[in-house]
Design a protein around this motif. Structure first.
Motif, PDB file in Angstrom:
ATOM      1  N   MET A   5      21.866 -21.696 -76.727  1.00  0.00           N
ATOM      2  CA  MET A   5      21.613 -22.496 -77.863  1.00  0.00           C
ATOM      3  C   MET A   5      21.602 -24.062 -77.918  1.00  0.00           C
ATOM      4  SD  MET A   5      20.922 -19.864 -79.832  1.00  0.00           S
ATOM      5  CE  MET A   5      20.903 -20.936 -81.318  1.00  0.00           C
ATOM      6  N   ILE A   6      22.402 -25.344 -77.208  1.00  0.00           N
ATOM      7  CA  ILE A   6      21.995 -26.218 -77.013  1.00  0.00           C
ATOM      8  C   ILE A   6      20.315 -26.829 -77.140  1.00  0.00           C
ATOM      9  CG2 ILE A   6      22.765 -28.106 -76.108  1.00  0.00           C
ATOM     10  CD1 ILE A   6      25.882 -26.551 -75.526  1.00  0.00           C
ATOM     11  N   PRO A   7      19.682 -26.146 -75.744  1.00  0.00           N
ATOM     12  CA  PRO A   7      18.814 -26.678 -76.358  1.00  0.00           C
ATOM     13  C   PRO A   7      17.687 -26.517 -77.490  1.00  0.00           C
ATOM     14  CG  PRO A   7      18.444 -25.455 -74.162  1.00  0.00           C
ATOM     15  CD  PRO A   7      20.070 -25.745 -75.151  1.00  0.00           C
ATOM     16  N   VAL A   8      18.581 -25.475 -77.401  1.00  0.00           N
ATOM     17  CA  VAL A   8      17.297 -24.706 -79.218  1.00  0.00           C
ATOM     18  C   VAL A   8      17.705 -25.622 -80.488  1.00  0.00           C
ATOM     19  CG1 VAL A   8      17.070 -22.827 -80.729  1.00  0.00           C
ATOM     20  CG2 VAL A   8      17.337 -22.376 -79.330  1.00  0.00           C
ATOM     21  N   VAL A   9      18.879 -26.096 -80.946  1.00  0.00           N
ATOM     22  CA  VAL A   9      19.074 -26.695 -81.410  1.00  0.00           C
ATOM     23  C   VAL A   9      18.574 -28.352 -81.208  1.00  0.00           C
ATOM     24  CG1 VAL A   9      21.077 -28.138 -83.043  1.00  0.00           C
ATOM     25  CG2 VAL A   9      21.674 -25.541 -81.910  1.00  0.00           C
ATOM     26  N   GLU A  10      18.241 -28.712 -80.498  1.00  0.00           N
ATOM     27  CA  GLU A  10      18.182 -29.883 -80.144  1.00  0.00           C
ATOM     28  C   GLU A  10      16.432 -30.208 -80.308  1.00  0.00           C
ATOM     29  OE1 GLU A  10      20.579 -31.731 -76.253  1.00  0.00           O
ATOM     30  OE2 GLU A  10      18.777 -30.125 -75.699  1.00  0.00           O
ATOM     31  N   GLU A  11      15.822 -29.114 -80.009  1.00  0.00           N
ATOM     32  CA  GLU A  11      14.642 -29.150 -80.350  1.00  0.00           C
ATOM     33  C   GLU A  11      13.658 -28.239 -81.992  1.00  0.00           C
ATOM     34  OE1 GLU A  11      11.575 -28.240 -79.196  1.00  0.00           O
ATOM     35  OE2 GLU A  11      12.642 -28.746 -76.615  1.00  0.00           O
ATOM     36  N   ASP A  54      11.319 -23.299 -76.492  1.00  0.00           N
ATOM     37  CA  ASP A  54      10.760 -24.459 -77.789  1.00  0.00           C
ATOM     38  C   ASP A  54      10.643 -23.164 -78.591  1.00  0.00           C
ATOM     39  OD1 ASP A  54      10.601 -26.924 -76.451  1.00  0.00           O
ATOM     40  OD2 ASP A  54       9.439 -26.375 -75.540  1.00  0.00           O
ATOM     41  N   GLU A  55      10.154 -21.546 -78.051  1.00  0.00           N
ATOM     42  CA  GLU A  55       9.326 -20.945 -79.064  1.00  0.00           C
ATOM     43  C   GLU A  55      10.621 -20.176 -79.976  1.00  0.00           C
ATOM     44  OE1 GLU A  55       6.164 -19.975 -79.645  1.00  0.00           O
ATOM     45  OE2 GLU A  55       5.468 -21.177 -78.195  1.00  0.00           O
ATOM     46  N   LEU A  56      12.021 -20.145 -79.115  1.00  0.00           N
ATOM     47  CA  LEU A  56      13.305 -19.568 -80.027  1.00  0.00           C
ATOM     48  C   LEU A  56      13.266 -20.342 -81.351  1.00  0.00           C
ATOM     49  CD1 LEU A  56      15.487 -17.436 -80.396  1.00  0.00           C
ATOM     50  CD2 LEU A  56      16.816 -18.697 -78.828  1.00  0.00           C
ATOM     51  N   ALA A  57      13.306 -21.672 -80.373  1.00  0.00           N
ATOM     52  CA  ALA A  57      13.435 -22.766 -82.062  1.00  0.00           C
ATOM     53  C   ALA A  57      12.505 -23.109 -83.074  1.00  0.00           C
ATOM     54  CB  ALA A  57      12.982 -23.732 -81.462  1.00  0.00           C
ATOM     55  N   ARG A  58      11.381 -22.621 -82.701  1.00  0.00           N
ATOM     56  CA  ARG A  58       9.855 -23.075 -83.280  1.00  0.00           C
ATOM     57  C   ARG A  58      10.059 -20.942 -84.715  1.00  0.00           C
ATOM     58  NH1 ARG A  58       6.456 -22.646 -80.071  1.00  0.00           N
ATOM     59  NH2 ARG A  58       6.147 -25.056 -80.526  1.00  0.00           N
ATOM     60  N   ALA A  59      10.578 -20.254 -83.393  1.00  0.00           N
ATOM     61  CA  ALA A  59      10.787 -19.115 -85.009  1.00  0.00           C
ATOM     62  C   ALA A  59      12.264 -18.979 -85.756  1.00  0.00           C
ATOM     63  CB  ALA A  59      11.198 -18.027 -83.799  1.00  0.00           C
ATOM     64  N   ILE A  60      13.396 -19.266 -84.773  1.00  0.00           N
ATOM     65  CA  ILE A  60      14.783 -19.498 -86.249  1.00  0.00           C
ATOM     66  C   ILE A  60      14.020 -20.602 -87.538  1.00  0.00           C
ATOM     67  CG2 ILE A  60      16.314 -20.967 -86.822  1.00  0.00           C
ATOM     68  CD1 ILE A  60      17.144 -20.131 -83.604  1.00  0.00           C
ATOM     69  N   VAL A  61      13.272 -21.417 -87.567  1.00  0.00           N
ATOM     70  CA  VAL A  61      12.807 -22.919 -88.416  1.00  0.00           C
ATOM     71  C   VAL A  61      11.688 -21.817 -88.957  1.00  0.00           C
ATOM     72  CG1 VAL A  61      11.088 -24.645 -88.773  1.00  0.00           C
ATOM     73  CG2 VAL A  61      12.878 -24.683 -86.873  1.00  0.00           C
ATOM     74  N   LEU A  62      10.653 -21.322 -88.716  1.00  0.00           N
ATOM     75  CA  LEU A  62       9.828 -20.362 -89.371  1.00  0.00           C
ATOM     76  C   LEU A  62      10.357 -19.123 -90.127  1.00  0.00           C
ATOM     77  CD1 LEU A  62       7.002 -19.566 -86.670  1.00  0.00           C
ATOM     78  CD2 LEU A  62       6.908 -21.155 -89.356  1.00  0.00           C
ATOM     79  N   TRP A  63      11.536 -18.332 -89.516  1.00  0.00           N
ATOM     80  CA  TRP A  63      12.541 -17.519 -90.628  1.00  0.00           C
ATOM     81  C   TRP A  63      13.370 -17.999 -91.654  1.00  0.00           C
ATOM     82  CZ3 TRP A  63      17.164 -14.219 -87.751  1.00  0.00           C
ATOM     83  CH2 TRP A  63      17.200 -13.344 -88.663  1.00  0.00           C
ATOM     84  N   THR A  64      14.094 -19.548 -90.964  1.00  0.00           N
ATOM     85  CA  THR A  64      14.188 -19.733 -92.101  1.00  0.00           C
ATOM     86  C   THR A  64      13.287 -20.800 -93.556  1.00  0.00           C
ATOM     87  OG1 THR A  64      15.167 -21.509 -90.916  1.00  0.00           O
ATOM     88  CG2 THR A  64      16.201 -20.182 -91.585  1.00  0.00           C
ATOM     89  N   ASP A  65      11.645 -21.235 -93.072  1.00  0.00           N
ATOM     90  CA  ASP A  65      11.412 -21.956 -93.667  1.00  0.00           C
ATOM     91  C   ASP A  65      11.459 -23.407 -93.684  1.00  0.00           C
ATOM     92  OD1 ASP A  65       8.463 -21.184 -94.491  1.00  0.00           O
ATOM     93  OD2 ASP A  65       9.269 -21.558 -96.929  1.00  0.00           O
ATOM     94  N   GLY A  66      11.898 -23.679 -92.385  1.00  0.00           N
ATOM     95  CA  GLY A  66      12.304 -25.369 -92.389  1.00  0.00           C
ATOM     96  C   GLY A  66      13.663 -25.220 -92.979  1.00  0.00           C
ATOM     97  N   ASP A  67      13.660 -24.231 -93.595  1.00  0.00           N
ATOM     98  CA  ASP A  67      14.989 -25.382 -94.804  1.00  0.00           C
ATOM     99  C   ASP A  67      16.588 -25.450 -94.420  1.00  0.00           C
ATOM    100  OD1 ASP A  67      16.300 -25.123 -97.656  1.00  0.00           O
ATOM    101  OD2 ASP A  67      17.695 -23.706 -96.946  1.00  0.00           O
ATOM    102  N   PHE A  68      16.924 -26.293 -94.609  1.00  0.00           N
ATOM    103  CA  PHE A  68      17.991 -27.162 -93.316  1.00  0.00           C
ATOM    104  C   PHE A  68      19.338 -25.983 -93.474  1.00  0.00           C
ATOM    105  CE2 PHE A  68      21.982 -29.708 -93.069  1.00  0.00           C
ATOM    106  CZ  PHE A  68      21.413 -30.298 -91.996  1.00  0.00           C
ATOM    107  N   ALA A  69      19.598 -26.233 -94.982  1.00  0.00           N
ATOM    108  CA  ALA A  69      21.491 -25.243 -95.216  1.00  0.00           C
ATOM    109  C   ALA A  69      21.293 -23.569 -94.686  1.00  0.00           C
ATOM    110  CB  ALA A  69      21.232 -24.814 -96.561  1.00  0.00           C
ATOM    111  N   ALA A  70      19.549 -22.832 -95.132  1.00  0.00           N
ATOM    112  CA  ALA A  70      19.686 -21.413 -94.773  1.00  0.00           C
ATOM    113  C   ALA A  70      20.237 -21.488 -93.240  1.00  0.00           C
ATOM    114  CB  ALA A  70      18.247 -21.048 -94.980  1.00  0.00           C
ATOM    115  N   THR A  71      19.417 -22.819 -92.478  1.00  0.00           N
ATOM    116  CA  THR A  71      19.377 -23.127 -90.504  1.00  0.00           C
ATOM    117  C   THR A  71      20.967 -23.306 -90.218  1.00  0.00           C
ATOM    118  OG1 THR A  71      16.875 -23.889 -90.625  1.00  0.00           O
ATOM    119  CG2 THR A  71      18.458 -24.605 -88.264  1.00  0.00           C
ATOM    120  N   ALA A  72      21.487 -24.021 -91.061  1.00  0.00           N
ATOM    121  CA  ALA A  72      22.605 -24.193 -90.284  1.00  0.00           C
ATOM    122  C   ALA A  72      23.727 -23.016 -90.571  1.00  0.00           C
ATOM    123  CB  ALA A  72      23.467 -25.292 -91.354  1.00  0.00           C
TER     124      ALA A  72
END
Length: 430
Positions: free
Chosen positions: A342-348, A301-319
């Motif tokens: 990574m699979i559960p990270v993406v699911e989050e 959960d925390e890893l997924a949250r960190a990626i989203v924060l890093w990309t500021d929730g931008d979908f294209a940047a996350t992909a």
């Protein structure tokens, strides 16, 4: 406390898996046992929530199907026959080996394909006095590129396909096969000029190859025709499973059991089961258990949250970030444990407002499969090829392979970025 314990167990286990000092299946299983002993999760949770038995069963079924078919000598016959068709000419042989590897990796799986082809290719190159390195390098590259194209081609794709119900066998072909074909053509265009001067045919030995009776490899019994028929039926079942509404695992298991039944008189089931790669299966079981510890402790959960924060929730940047992270990490470590984590990270990500995750799944698959070409430990197929080569006295140099692998992976990721951006992100963001 659970977070610290689960993190330490995972990192230590991962380190031992990377170094390969101890059998990786033993390491993964030991990590899972430690998670149980420390109370991170219960036995019931491990077996019901974290171990993906569909993936295990699918891998087992494919191993049984290929093991029986290999006994007929069909794959050896095809390889030797092709070498004779090009009369041992080095460049056409290199192209042909690459094509056979890519097709085999897409339709069977890349580890099985290299297990079948590498011993034959080593024998042919020795007959013709050709350097083995260009052929082994192209086999590895082709196996990972070909494996990218289908759901069953590469273990990371199997894991993703089993984790996401709506990503069917045809979905993988539709979304990944085009870029895989593109990468294969680019690989030939880049690599062939590099090896053209070093590949010179030992003409005095061509006669030995041409005089080889390819048909002698075939075991002309009912098992040959039964194997081809059942394997073909199974592959068609994969293509049609979305229309038949039958799970891939059910199709694969049905094919394996049917082939076991019809070949029982010629081949004992015990002999078939002895050829199954049990180490690989137990490695997957332990791996799912290890990642389950991270999930149970909340680290995923925390890893997924960190990626989203890093990309500021931008979908294209996350992909795009997922594509490059998976590509670069898969070059350093085996792509199987990386994708499992990574699979559960993406699911989050769904919990952070990203309702359309398909481009991110394709980014993960492309990065993991193509990134595996960077080093000899980047993918299971690479490790298998290196082991077979060393066993035959033609050891692959880790550094020499990396000098070709890393630049090719960077090129692959650039092309994959353009593909992902044009096909998915522009339509989504416009």
């Amino acid at each position: 406390m659970d977070v610290i314990l689960a993190g330490i167990i995972f990192i230590v286990s991962y380190t031992f898996i990377m170094t390969e000092k101890i059998n990786r299946a033993v390491v993964a299983m030991a990590g899972g046992a430690l998670l149980l002993l420390t109370g991170i999760y219960s036995v019931n949770d491990m077996f019901t929530d974290y171990i993906d038995w569909n993936t295990i069963a699918l891998l087992f079924a494919m191993m049984v199907l290929i093991s029986i078919t290999e006994k007929t000598g069909l794959f050896s016959f095809i390889a030797v026959r092709f070498a004779q068709q090009v009369r041992g000419s080095p460049i056409p042989l290199l192209i042909g080996v690459s094509i056979l590897t890519a097709i085999g990796s897409a339709l069977l799986d890349n580890v099985t394909t290299v297990l079948i082809l590498v011993p034959i290719v080593l024998k042919i190159t020795k007959q013709l006095n050709l350097p083995s390195f260009p052929y082994l390098l192209m086999i590895i590259f082709s196996s990972n590129i070909g494996g990218t194209a289908t759901l069953i081609g590469d273990p990371p794709n199997i894991m993703i396909g089993q984790a996401v119900d709506h990503l069917t066998f045809l979905s993988f072909i539709n979304h990944l096969a085009p870029v895989a074909i593109m990468m294969f053509v680019i690989m030939l265009g880049v690599m062939l000029p590099l090896f053209r001067r070093t590949l010179r045919s030992g003409k005095s030995n061509v006669d030995e190859l041409m005089n080889t009776d390819a048909s002698a490899y075939l075991v002309r019994t009912p098992m040959l025709y039964q194997s081809v028929a059942v394997l073909t039926m199974t592959l068609f079942g994969f293509l049609l499973h979305a229309f038949l509404h039958i799970d891939l695992t059910v199709i694969a298991l049905s094919g394996a059991i049917l082939l076991l039944l019809v070949t029982e008189k010629e081949l004992d089931a015990e002999q078939v089961f002895s050829q199954v790669e049990w180490v690989t299966l137990f490695f997957f079981i332990g791996l799912f258990a290890l990642v389950g510890g991270l999930e149970s402790a909340g680290i995923i959960d925390e890893l997924a949250r960190a990626i989203v924060l890093w990309t500021d929730g931008d979908f294209a940047a996350t992909a795009i970030l997922i594509l490059w992270i998976s590509g670069l990490f898969s070059g350093i470590v085996d792509n199987i444990p990386f994708v499992a984590a990574m699979i559960p990270v993406v699911e989050e990500f769904a919990g952070y407002g990203m309702v359309y995750l398909d481009p991110i799944w394709w980014s993960l698959a492309l990065g993991a499969c193509l990134g595996g070409n960077a080093t000899l430990v980047g993918a299971s197929a690479n490790v298998v090829v290196a082991g077979l080569a060393e066993g035959s006295g033609r050891k692959l140099s880790f550094i020499r392979f990396m000098l070709y692998g890393i630049p090719f992976v960077i090129l692959s990721l650039v092309i994959a970025t353009i593909y992902i951006y044009i096909r998915y992100l522009i339509p989504y963001t416009s």
